[in-house]
Enzyme design. Structure first.
Site, PDB file in Angstrom:
ATOM      1  N   SER A  50       0.806  -1.230   0.000  1.00 43.88           N
ATOM      2  CA  SER A  50       0.000   0.000   0.000  1.00 43.88           C
ATOM      3  C   SER A  50       0.837   1.277   0.000  1.00 43.88           C
ATOM      4  CB  SER A  50      -0.938   0.014   1.212  1.00 43.88           C
ATOM      5  OG  SER A  50      -0.210   0.226   2.395  1.00 43.88           O
ATOM      6  N   THR A  71      -2.507  -6.326  -1.293  1.00 45.84           N
ATOM      7  CA  THR A  71      -3.334  -5.639  -0.302  1.00 45.84           C
ATOM      8  C   THR A  71      -4.816  -5.791  -0.644  1.00 45.84           C
ATOM      9  OG1 THR A  71      -3.354  -3.583  -1.575  1.00 45.84           O
ATOM     10  CG2 THR A  71      -1.569  -3.847   0.027  1.00 45.84           C
ATOM     11  N   ASP A 151     -23.229   0.289   5.828  1.00 46.16           N
ATOM     12  CA  ASP A 151     -22.489   0.315   4.560  1.00 46.16           C
ATOM     13  C   ASP A 151     -23.463   0.775   3.479  1.00 46.16           C
ATOM     14  OD1 ASP A 151     -21.065  -0.148   2.185  1.00 46.16           O
ATOM     15  OD2 ASP A 151     -19.960  -1.816   3.076  1.00 46.16           O
ATOM     16  N   THR A 178     -14.104   0.409   6.366  1.00 42.56           N
ATOM     17  CA  THR A 178     -14.467   0.912   5.044  1.00 42.56           C
ATOM     18  C   THR A 178     -13.227   1.009   4.160  1.00 42.56           C
ATOM     19  OG1 THR A 178     -13.989   3.246   5.297  1.00 42.56           O
ATOM     20  CG2 THR A 178     -16.014   2.467   6.271  1.00 42.56           C
ATOM     21  N   ALA A 209      -8.947   0.038  11.944  1.00 46.07           N
ATOM     22  CA  ALA A 209      -7.953  -0.767  11.223  1.00 46.07           C
ATOM     23  C   ALA A 209      -8.269  -0.710   9.741  1.00 46.07           C
ATOM     24  CB  ALA A 209      -7.962  -2.210  11.723  1.00 46.07           C
ATOM     25  N   ARG A 211      -8.364   2.686   7.085  1.00 42.19           N
ATOM     26  CA  ARG A 211      -7.365   3.619   6.569  1.00 42.19           C
ATOM     27  C   ARG A 211      -7.380   4.834   7.485  1.00 42.19           C
ATOM     28  NH1 ARG A 211      -5.148   0.135   4.368  1.00 42.19           N
ATOM     29  NH2 ARG A 211      -4.763  -0.184   2.155  1.00 42.19           N
ATOM     30  N   ASP A 235      -4.794   1.357  14.416  1.00 42.73           N
ATOM     31  CA  ASP A 235      -3.760   0.630  13.669  1.00 42.73           C
ATOM     32  C   ASP A 235      -3.289   1.451  12.478  1.00 42.73           C
ATOM     33  OD1 ASP A 235      -2.186  -1.763  12.956  1.00 42.73           O
ATOM     34  OD2 ASP A 235      -3.554  -1.876  11.242  1.00 42.73           O
ATOM     35  N   GLU A 240       0.553   8.402   7.542  1.00 41.07           N
ATOM     36  CA  GLU A 240       1.619   7.408   7.662  1.00 41.07           C
ATOM     37  C   GLU A 240       2.736   7.708   6.675  1.00 41.07           C
ATOM     38  OE1 GLU A 240      -0.072   3.504   7.178  1.00 41.07           O
ATOM     39  OE2 GLU A 240      -1.627   3.895   8.676  1.00 41.07           O
ATOM     40  N   HIS A 257       0.088  -0.156  11.542  1.00 39.42           N
ATOM     41  CA  HIS A 257      -0.606  -0.623  10.334  1.00 39.42           C
ATOM     42  C   HIS A 257      -0.229  -2.082  10.057  1.00 39.42           C
ATOM     43  CE1 HIS A 257      -2.258   0.616   6.108  1.00 39.42           C
ATOM     44  NE2 HIS A 257      -2.631  -0.616   6.436  1.00 39.42           N
ATOM     45  N   GLY A 260      -3.373  -6.472   9.415  1.00 41.31           N
ATOM     46  CA  GLY A 260      -3.485  -7.527   8.389  1.00 41.31           C
ATOM     47  C   GLY A 260      -2.218  -8.327   8.185  1.00 41.31           C
ATOM     48  N   TYR A 261      -1.269  -8.223   9.129  1.00 41.87           N
ATOM     49  CA  TYR A 261       0.065  -8.773   8.887  1.00 41.87           C
ATOM     50  C   TYR A 261       0.289 -10.188   9.414  1.00 41.87           C
ATOM     51  CZ  TYR A 261       2.788  -5.013   6.723  1.00 41.87           C
ATOM     52  OH  TYR A 261       3.328  -4.117   5.844  1.00 41.87           O
TER      53      TYR A 261
HETATM   54  N1  NAD Z   1      -4.943  -2.342   8.854  1.00 44.21           N
HETATM   55  C1  NAD Z   1      -4.679  -3.277   7.958  1.00 44.21           C
HETATM   56  O1  NAD Z   1      -3.673  -3.932   8.020  1.00 44.21           O
HETATM   57  C2  NAD Z   1      -5.682  -3.574   6.884  1.00 44.21           C
HETATM   58  C3  NAD Z   1      -5.769  -4.855   6.343  1.00 44.21           C
HETATM   59  C4  NAD Z   1      -6.770  -5.127   5.402  1.00 44.21           C
HETATM   60  C5  NAD Z   1      -7.619  -4.121   4.967  1.00 44.21           C
HETATM   61  N2  NAD Z   1      -7.452  -2.867   5.460  1.00 44.21           N
HETATM   62  C6  NAD Z   1      -8.355  -1.818   5.055  1.00 44.21           C
HETATM   63  O2  NAD Z   1      -9.601  -2.105   5.672  1.00 44.21           O
HETATM   64  C7  NAD Z   1     -10.665  -1.687   4.837  1.00 44.21           C
HETATM   65  C8  NAD Z   1     -11.617  -2.855   4.629  1.00 44.21           C
HETATM   66  O3  NAD Z   1     -10.983  -3.913   3.976  1.00 44.21           O
HETATM   67  P1  NAD Z   1     -11.860  -4.986   3.183  1.00 44.21           P
HETATM   68  O4  NAD Z   1     -10.936  -6.038   2.720  1.00 44.21           O
HETATM   69  O5  NAD Z   1     -13.045  -5.360   3.970  1.00 44.21           O
HETATM   70  O6  NAD Z   1     -12.310  -4.092   1.951  1.00 44.21           O
HETATM   71  P2  NAD Z   1     -13.598  -4.272   1.027  1.00 44.21           P
HETATM   72  O7  NAD Z   1     -13.327  -3.490  -0.197  1.00 44.21           O
HETATM   73  O8  NAD Z   1     -13.935  -5.711   0.910  1.00 44.21           O
HETATM   74  O9  NAD Z   1     -14.777  -3.574   1.857  1.00 44.21           O
HETATM   75  C9  NAD Z   1     -14.830  -2.202   2.069  1.00 44.21           C
HETATM   76  C10 NAD Z   1     -16.279  -1.845   2.332  1.00 44.21           C
HETATM   77  O10 NAD Z   1     -16.331  -0.477   2.743  1.00 44.21           O
HETATM   78  C11 NAD Z   1     -17.547   0.038   2.251  1.00 44.21           C
HETATM   79  N3  NAD Z   1     -17.570   1.495   2.273  1.00 44.21           N
HETATM   80  C12 NAD Z   1     -17.011   2.374   1.398  1.00 44.21           C
HETATM   81  N4  NAD Z   1     -17.306   3.637   1.753  1.00 44.21           N
HETATM   82  C13 NAD Z   1     -18.076   3.563   2.866  1.00 44.21           C
HETATM   83  C14 NAD Z   1     -18.705   4.516   3.696  1.00 44.21           C
HETATM   84  N5  NAD Z   1     -18.623   5.817   3.430  1.00 44.21           N
HETATM   85  N6  NAD Z   1     -19.392   4.083   4.772  1.00 44.21           N
HETATM   86  C15 NAD Z   1     -19.483   2.764   5.052  1.00 44.21           C
HETATM   87  N7  NAD Z   1     -18.932   1.800   4.286  1.00 44.21           N
HETATM   88  C16 NAD Z   1     -18.231   2.195   3.210  1.00 44.21           C
HETATM   89  C17 NAD Z   1     -17.635  -0.543   0.837  1.00 44.21           C
HETATM   90  O11 NAD Z   1     -18.960  -0.472   0.344  1.00 44.21           O
HETATM   91  C18 NAD Z   1     -17.165  -1.965   1.080  1.00 44.21           C
HETATM   92  O12 NAD Z   1     -18.245  -2.846   1.325  1.00 44.21           O
HETATM   93  C19 NAD Z   1      -9.996  -1.138   3.584  1.00 44.21           C
HETATM   94  O13 NAD Z   1      -9.811   0.245   3.753  1.00 44.21           O
HETATM   95  C20 NAD Z   1      -8.636  -1.766   3.580  1.00 44.21           C
HETATM   96  O14 NAD Z   1      -7.737  -0.948   2.901  1.00 44.21           O
HETATM   97  C21 NAD Z   1      -6.526  -2.569   6.417  1.00 44.21           C
HETATM   98  O1  DEZ Z   2      -5.237  -2.902   2.564  1.00 43.68           O
HETATM   99  C1  DEZ Z   2      -4.527  -3.786   3.049  1.00 43.68           C
HETATM  100  O2  DEZ Z   2      -4.585  -4.941   2.629  1.00 43.68           O
HETATM  101  C2  DEZ Z   2      -3.588  -3.474   4.199  1.00 43.68           C
HETATM  102  O3  DEZ Z   2      -3.858  -2.253   4.734  1.00 43.68           O
HETATM  103  C3  DEZ Z   2      -2.185  -3.612   3.779  1.00 43.68           C
HETATM  104  O4  DEZ Z   2      -1.848  -4.942   3.740  1.00 43.68           O
HETATM  105  C4  DEZ Z   2      -1.265  -2.889   4.732  1.00 43.68           C
HETATM  106  O5  DEZ Z   2       0.031  -3.261   4.584  1.00 43.68           O
HETATM  107  P1  DEZ Z   2       1.028  -2.682   3.464  1.00 43.68           P
HETATM  108  O6  DEZ Z   2       0.503  -3.090   2.172  1.00 43.68           O
HETATM  109  O7  DEZ Z   2       1.095  -1.213   3.611  1.00 43.68           O
HETATM  110  O8  DEZ Z   2       2.314  -3.353   3.816  1.00 43.68           O
END
Ligand code: NAD
Ligand code: DEZ
Length: 382
Positions: A50, A71, A151, A178, A209, A211, A235, A240, A257, A260-261
């Site tokens: 990312s 990601t 959602d 989201t 967790a 963005r 997280d 960042e 962050h 997801g690791y």
């Molecule tokens: N912290 C981490 O390590 C980590 C790991 C995995 C994913 N993420 C992040 O977590 C989030 C979710 O991941 P995911 O795999 O479920 O993604 P996904 O794309 O499967 O789901 C995201 C959901 O958010 C919804 N959404 C968008 N805008 C919205 C709003 N204004 N209000 C409510 N819902 C809304 C979308 O409709 C979708 O259903 C993403 O932002 C992803 O980047 C972070």
């Molecule tokens: O969106 C994701 O899948 C995660 O936020 C992502 O894996 C975070 O880790 P990075 O890709 O920044 O190493």
């Protein structure tokens, strides 16, 4: 594109790239955060995380024909530009959902008596019902914890308990999942700003967790400095690798962050990208990037109910250790050192395994149903 001629440039933080992609060509590891067009002069394939913005500026003058991001989030990728240029694209949707869910469960288990209150009828408000949100609702429901979901991009009848944002924010735990979007009519950018944060008090546990920019971090710090602030587990951070020290100091848990690791998640993402590349260019099977089963976990026979759940949700993931490492890297450090420390924590992340699908050893028959409800595989012993 033929197998022998593939030149694959990959973020060095994507594991098992050599084992998985190496027989299709040469693999060059690069620092994702500072990647530039000049690094891609001979690249056929680009694999990113990312931290690399993927757009016209990076790729316009390069021969890259396939981009994979290991990601779930896509906010760093200009997918429309890639499509317009005919550059194939793949991501890893869902690969790390379970890992994020287990981070959330560890937060719930770690903060005061939040877990007991949820088991006594409290609810978790889930914002964003994609791969992570769906999995979280399922894992909570399996152990008897109710959730509400918001959602607006989805049909309400696809959500088990659809609710308005205000209702979701009124739950004792609010967990943000989201995608990051500025698109109308429901942008998630700054979805939680001063007015929304003002509705929360010390009874709320707020978890982000998703963005960083989904919460206005300036407004959040201001709220945390007022009376009866919500408890927070963060997280992700708005700018960042910069983590505002005051915000970290005020958070109950702060991590780099890494929700997801898990090792499982990282290898699953690598595999998904390899399969997408193989399909796109008819390359045959990826190399073996297999994952060893996690070591079995013995469950103390005397645990029951919330105590058993807390043990299981904390057994595979040491959230407190991640929190401590980030505080050591950021608090009292210069901004430049703190940012380097943030990236170093992510680069050198210890191997972490998931509870779901791993084996737990149980001698007390009364524990079996709850342990199975966590997603663990039960082996009876003794
Ligand atoms: N912290 C981490 O390590 C980590 C790991 C995995 C994913 N993420 C992040 O977590 C989030 C979710 O991941 P995911 O795999 O479920 O993604 P996904 O794309 O499967 O789901 C995201 C959901 O958010 C919804 N959404 C968008 N805008 C919205 C709003 N204004 N209000 C409510 N819902 C809304 C979308 O409709 C979708 O259903 C993403 O932002 C992803 O980047 C972070
Ligand atoms: O969106 C994701 O899948 C995660 O936020 C992502 O894996 C975070 O880790 P990075 O890709 O920044 O190493």
């Amino acid at each position: 594109m033929t197998e022998s001629r593939l030149h694959i440039v990959a973020d060095r933080n994507i594991p098992a790239v050599e084992e998985t992609f190496g027989h299709w060509g040469t693999v060059q590891s690069v620092e994702g955060r500072s990647l530039q067009a000049a690094d891609l002069e001979d690249a056929d394939v680009l694999l990113v995380r990312s931290v690399t913005p993927v757009n016209e500026q990076l790729l316009a003058d390069t021969p890259v024909r396939f981009v994979g991001t290991a990601t779930a989030g896509l906010d760093h990728v200009d997918t429309a530009w890639l499509a317009a240029r005919g550059i194939a694209f793949a991501a890893a949707p869902g690969a790390n959902a379970n890992s994020v869910v287990e981070y959330v469960l560890a937060v719930i288990a770690g903060v005061d008596d939040v877990l007991e209150r949820l088991l006594a009828g409290g609810r978790v408000g889930i914002v964003g019902y994609g791969h992570v949100g769906r999995s979280l609702a399922q894992r909570l429901g399996a152990v008897g914890i109710a959730s509400l979901q918001y959602d607006p991009w989805l049909d309400a009848d696809t959500l088990p308990e659809p609710a308005a944002l205000a209702e979701v924010l009124d739950c004792s735990v609010v967990s943000l999942h989201t995608s990051l979007t500025r698109a109308p009519p429901w942008p998630s950018y700054h979805l939680l700003a001063a007015p929304e944060l003002a509705t929360m008090d010390a009874k709320t546990l707020l978890i982000n967790a998703s963005r960083g920019p989904v919460i206005d971090n300036t407004a959040l710090l201001a709220r945390l400095q007022q009376s009866q602030p919500p408890r927070c587990a963060l997280d992700v951070w708005e700018a960042e690798p910069l983590v505002p020290p005051a915000l970290l100091a005020a958070a109950r848990y702060g991590t780099a962050h890494i929700a997801g690791y898990s090792h499982d998640a990282k290898l699953a993402a690598t595999r998904m990208l390899a399969e997408a590349l193989a399909t796109r260019f008819n390359l045959g099977e990826p190399g073996a990037g297999s994952i060893e089963p996690a070591a079995s976990l013995s469950i103390p026979a005397e645990l029951a109910g919330g105590a058993l759940l807390r043990f299981l949700w904390q057994a595979r993931y040491d959230l407190a250790a991640d929190d401590k490492r980030l505080r050591e890297a950021v608090l009292g450090a210069s901004a430049a050192d703190a940012m380097r420390g943030f990236d170093a924590l992510r680069r050198n992340y210890p191997q972490r395994r998931e509870l779901a699908g791993s084996t737990v050893l149980i001698s007390n028959e009364n524990q079996v149903a709850l342990a199975e409800a966590t997603g663990a595989m039960v082996e009876r012993v003794g």
